[in-house]
Design a protein around this motif. Structure first.
Motif, PDB file in Angstrom:
ATOM      1  N   SER A  25     -24.763  23.630  12.703  1.00 21.27           N
ATOM      2  CA  SER A  25     -24.500  25.040  12.996  1.00 21.27           C
ATOM      3  C   SER A  25     -24.992  25.997  11.914  1.00 21.27           C
ATOM      4  O   SER A  25     -24.805  27.202  12.033  1.00 21.27           O
ATOM      5  N   HIS A  26     -25.616  25.479  10.881  1.00 23.13           N
ATOM      6  CA  HIS A  26     -26.138  26.343   9.816  1.00 23.13           C
ATOM      7  C   HIS A  26     -27.646  26.149   9.697  1.00 23.13           C
ATOM      8  O   HIS A  26     -28.118  25.013   9.646  1.00 23.13           O
ATOM      9  N   PRO A  27     -28.404  27.235   9.659  1.00 24.35           N
ATOM     10  CA  PRO A  27     -29.868  27.119   9.596  1.00 24.35           C
ATOM     11  C   PRO A  27     -30.389  26.306   8.413  1.00 24.35           C
ATOM     12  O   PRO A  27     -31.378  25.587   8.544  1.00 24.35           O
ATOM     13  N   THR A  28     -29.719  26.381   7.272  1.00 20.49           N
ATOM     14  CA  THR A  28     -30.172  25.619   6.108  1.00 20.49           C
ATOM     15  C   THR A  28     -30.046  24.125   6.361  1.00 20.49           C
ATOM     16  O   THR A  28     -30.918  23.342   5.968  1.00 20.49           O
ATOM     17  N   ARG A  29     -28.988  23.706   7.035  1.00 21.81           N
ATOM     18  CA  ARG A  29     -28.812  22.278   7.320  1.00 21.81           C
ATOM     19  C   ARG A  29     -29.886  21.782   8.274  1.00 21.81           C
ATOM     20  O   ARG A  29     -30.389  20.668   8.123  1.00 21.81           O
TER      21      ARG A  29
END
Length: 101
Positions: A25-29
């Motif tokens: 749910s996080h763009p960095t991940r």
């Protein structure tokens, strides 16, 4: 003990899908996973050079991905080498495919 996709029942499958979805749910991940997919493995310090983030932030994202089972870490003191957990990655892809179908 890891289980194969065939051994996962409906309840476990939906819970696993939710855990994978939360981790993604996080763009960095997502960017970290894409990078690991291309590199096979890398160290936390390597990711600091790829992404414009503090090492503590990268470490927190790695922790979330590891807790979800999407990556695994191998301790090589004083560093940790990370790579995609291929078995869980296959399960995640299958669960998402089933969900979207």
């Amino acid at each position: 003990m890891k289980r194969s996709l065939e051994q996962i029942d409906y309840k476990e499958g939906t819970e696993a899908l939710a855990i994978f979805a939360k981790a993604l749910s996080h763009p960095t991940r997502i960017a970290i996973l894409k990078h690991l997919d291309k590199q096979s493995c890398c160290y936390t310090g390597d990711l600091v050079h790829v992404f414009p983030l503090a090492q503590s932030t990268i470490s927190q994202h790695l922790k979330e991905l590891k807790n979800a089972g999407l990556i695994q870490g191998e301790l090589n003191p004083p560093k940790i080498k990370y790579c995609i957990d291929q078995e869980n990655w296959k399960i995640a892809k299958t669960l998402f495919q089933q969900f979207f179908d």
